[in-house]
Design an enzyme around this catalytic site. Sequence first.
Site, PDB file in Angstrom:
ATOM      1  N   HIS A  56     -22.742 -18.871 -16.707  1.00 16.97           N
ATOM      2  CA  HIS A  56     -23.807 -19.858 -16.439  1.00 16.97           C
ATOM      3  C   HIS A  56     -23.178 -21.200 -16.053  1.00 16.97           C
ATOM      4  CE1 HIS A  56     -28.298 -20.721 -17.399  1.00 16.97           C
ATOM      5  NE2 HIS A  56     -27.889 -21.400 -16.340  1.00 16.97           N
ATOM      6  N   ASP A 104     -24.614 -15.200 -12.625  1.00 13.02           N
ATOM      7  CA  ASP A 104     -24.147 -16.353 -13.392  1.00 13.02           C
ATOM      8  C   ASP A 104     -24.985 -16.528 -14.652  1.00 13.02           C
ATOM      9  OD1 ASP A 104     -22.453 -18.729 -13.634  1.00 13.02           O
ATOM     10  OD2 ASP A 104     -24.306 -19.865 -13.309  1.00 13.02           O
ATOM     11  N   GLU A 146     -27.650 -15.272 -23.723  1.00 12.05           N
ATOM     12  CA  GLU A 146     -26.402 -15.996 -23.487  1.00 12.05           C
ATOM     13  C   GLU A 146     -25.946 -16.699 -24.757  1.00 12.05           C
ATOM     14  OE1 GLU A 146     -27.113 -18.671 -20.232  1.00 12.05           O
ATOM     15  OE2 GLU A 146     -27.500 -17.057 -18.803  1.00 12.05           O
ATOM     16  N   ALA A 189     -30.115 -17.371 -10.932  1.00 11.82           N
ATOM     17  CA  ALA A 189     -31.357 -18.019 -11.352  1.00 11.82           C
ATOM     18  C   ALA A 189     -31.506 -17.944 -12.870  1.00 11.82           C
ATOM     19  CB  ALA A 189     -32.542 -17.385 -10.641  1.00 11.82           C
ATOM     20  N   ILE A 225     -32.434 -24.216  -3.433  1.00  8.97           N
ATOM     21  CA  ILE A 225     -31.224 -23.388  -3.474  1.00  8.97           C
ATOM     22  C   ILE A 225     -31.356 -22.209  -2.531  1.00  8.97           C
ATOM     23  CG2 ILE A 225     -29.755 -21.955  -4.938  1.00  8.97           C
ATOM     24  CD1 ILE A 225     -30.561 -23.784  -7.288  1.00  8.97           C
TER      25      ILE A 225
END
Length: 321
Positions: free
Chosen positions: A281, A257, A262, A232, A160
Amino acid sequence: MQPFTPVNSAANVLLLETISPAADQLLRDHAQVFLATAPDAGLSVAAEHDIQAIVTRGKGDVSRALIEACPRLRVIARCGVGLDNVNVGHATSKGVRVVNAPGSNADTVAEHTLGLMLSLQRRTYASIAAVKAGNWDYRKHYGGDEIRAKTLGILGYGNIGRKVGTLAEAFGMTVLPWARPQVQAWEEGFAAFLGSLDVLSLHLPLTETTRNLLDAAALNHLPAHALIINTARGGIIDETALFSALEAGRLGGYAADVLATEPPPAGSPLLALPNVLVTPHAASLTARTYNHMCVLTVRNTLDLLAGKVINEKYIFNRADL
C-alpha cells in the site's frame, strides 16, 4: 504559494497518525496538536480535550463515535484521497467539513500501476529473482509478454484512471474505460466488457456498491490469460474467489498495492502464488508526493479553522461515498 494566515493557536487538533515532518511542523506552529497513541485511540484524546479538527492518513478511524465525542468538531482531514476510514455521512449530518487531497497522488499511483503491470506481464520479478540466485540461464524461458497491442480495461475513470489510460496508450495499448460500475451493470454490458480484456486495472473507491464487485461470477468473465492490477482497494475483489481463479489457471496473474486485510495474515495463500505480486500500500508514498499530500491537507485544515475559504475540490461532504 499563497500567503498563509495562521489559525488561533487555541485550536485543538487531534492527529491520529504521523504525517510528513514539514506538515507536522506546520500544524504544530499554528494549533495545539494531540497525537493519538494509535490510529484507533482518538476517543481517549477526545475525552480530555476540546477537539476542533481531526487529521488522519489511511488507518486512523474517524468513526461515528469519535465524531460524537468532539462536539465542537469543524474539520476532518485525510492526508490522501480515499475516505473509507472516515464516516463521511455522519460528519456531513453534523455539519463537519471533510477535507482530502483528490488528484494529489494521481501521477504517482498511475506510474506504480504501470510498473506493476509491466512487471507482471513481462515477469521481471521472476527474472530478477533468478539472477540473484545465480541462474543466468533463466533468460531462455521466454515466459514474458508485451503490453503493446493489448486491451486494457480501466474500472473507474477518475484522476488516476485517466492518467493510467494516457500512459497505457503511450505503450500502444487499447484503452477501454468503464466509469461508473454498478452491481446490476451485468445487464448493461459489464460481462462483455470484462470478456474483451487482456488487462483490468482498478481505480474505484471502496463503497457498499463496489465491495466485492469482482466476485466469482465477474472473474469468470475475464479471459484465462487476463491480468488484474489493483491500486485502489483490496475489498473491491472477493479475494477468496480470486485465489481460486488464479490457482485453477482461470486468470493469468494479479498485481496489487492493496489487500482486503492489511497487513495480510501470516501464511496468506494468495501471496504464496507465483503469479501474484503485492506491494505494501505504498503506490502514493514517494517522499515528494507524501509530503505534498500532507502539507496541502494541513494548510487547508488550518485555513478552514481560521475561517478562510479553500478550493471546493478539497472538500468532500458527499454522504454516499
